[in-house]
Design an enzyme around this catalytic site. Structure first.
Site, short mmCIF file in Angstrom:
data_model
loop_
_atom_site.label_atom_id
_atom_site.label_comp_id
_atom_site.label_asym_id
_atom_site.label_seq_id
_atom_site.Cartn_x
_atom_site.Cartn_y
_atom_site.Cartn_z
N ASP A 174 -0.67 -9.11 -14.50
CA ASP A 174 -0.24 -9.21 -13.11
C ASP A 174 -0.94 -10.35 -12.37
OD1 ASP A 174 1.55 -7.12 -13.28
OD2 ASP A 174 0.07 -5.61 -12.74
N ALA A 198 -0.55 -1.79 -5.44
CA ALA A 198 -1.77 -2.37 -5.99
C ALA A 198 -3.00 -1.79 -5.26
CB ALA A 198 -1.71 -3.89 -5.89
N SER A 214 -3.74 -1.56 -2.18
CA SER A 214 -3.37 -0.73 -1.03
C SER A 214 -3.15 0.72 -1.44
CB SER A 214 -2.11 -1.31 -0.38
OG SER A 214 -1.66 -0.49 0.67
N SER A 249 -4.43 2.28 -4.04
CA SER A 249 -5.73 2.85 -4.38
C SER A 249 -6.52 3.26 -3.15
CB SER A 249 -6.55 1.85 -5.21
OG SER A 249 -5.90 1.51 -6.41
#
Length: 276
Positions: A63, A175, A177, A179
């Site tokens: 990524d 992503a 955010s 978590s």
């Protein structure tokens, strides 16, 4: 077809996978472009601007590699096809086990093109950075909290004190955010999520803004912050200095060859993979 080839050297150090892909493409009549570093390793003439001259960019990596490519490719509207050589590979379109059939579909035009919103962050001097995932601000000393004043479209919203704040695009909502407790946004929407990191209050909640809104953030008190754009350090934020974040006027275009929908991918990447 002109195919731009971009490889993460840490993920394919010996370039064995890259060479197999190169042979596959040339056998099918493609003109393969590479930058100077990769071109020298593969015996290809270096391309000065692979992002502008390619019809499609095939990215070998995780990524992070795709995020780095996206900020350049978006300027030229060049679509990206990612083959996952990383861990999660949420942005990739194919796994190594299926690369031949997936690349064949790309060459045949048998794919869908996803248009992904990007963020643009700007400082007071006019410096800009493009992000596909998110903008993250924290204290320059990671062990300390930071106080940040947030305004939306010029109107004061709140002052946050905590470990920092992350503003995510729909793509980035799954992503960092996520978590931090932020919401999941559909990737084809035009929205910005705002999520505090370990807030020092009892009422903090993430919220969602329109992609047309302009968010201004100012560092308060005797503190210096650090601004990260898609995980890479972009700016040292001084006391009283302000940055602005809004939806960019360019987009990332991601090629998808699978019939899996957003929620299928979300479940497989975020749930089932973690249960193994």
């Amino acid at each position: 077809m002109k195919i731009g080839l971009i490889t993460n050297f840490e993920r394919d150090g010996g370039l064995s996978f890259t060479r197999k892909l190169l042979s596959f493409l040339t056998e099918r009549g493609c003109e393969v472009l590479a930058d100077e570093r990769l071109g020298l390793r593969l015996g290809l003439a270096p391309c000065e601007n692979i992002y502008a001259l390619s019809d499609v960019l095939i990215v070998l990596g995780g990524d992070g590699t795709i995020l780095r490519v996206a900020r350049h490719a978006a300027v030229y509207k060049t679509p990206i096809f990612g083959i996952n050589l990383g861990n999660l590979g949420y942005l990739a379109s194919a796994e190594p086990s299926e690369w031949q059939s997936a690349v064949s579909k790309v060459l045949e035009g048998d794919y869908t093109l996803e248009k992904r919103m990007m963020l643009k962050v700007t400082d007071e001097e006019g410096q800009e950075a493009l992000c596909l995932n998110d903008v993250y601000i924290r204290n320059s000393n990671a062990a300390h909290m930071i106080s940040l004043r947030l305004c939306i479209n010029g109107q004061y919203a709140d002052t946050y004190r905590g470990d920092g704040i992350v503003l995510a695009s729909p793509t980035g909502s799954t992503a960092y955010s996520l978590s931090a407790g932020g919401p999941v946004l559909k990737p084809d929407t035009s929205l910005i999520s705002v999520t505090q990191i370990s807030p020092h209050n009892l009422y903090a909640r993430p919220f969602v803004l329109s992609g047309d809104d302009v968010v201004s953030i100012t560092a308060l008190k005797e503190q210096e912050g650090t601004v990260f754009a898609d995980g890479e350090k972009w700016l040292d934020l001084k006391q009283g200095q302000r940055i602005s974040i809004k939806g960019a006027d360019v987009y990332t275009y991601i090629i998808k060859t699978s019939s899996l929908g957003f929620y299928d991918i979300l479940r497989r990447k975020m749930v089932e993979q973690r249960e193994v």
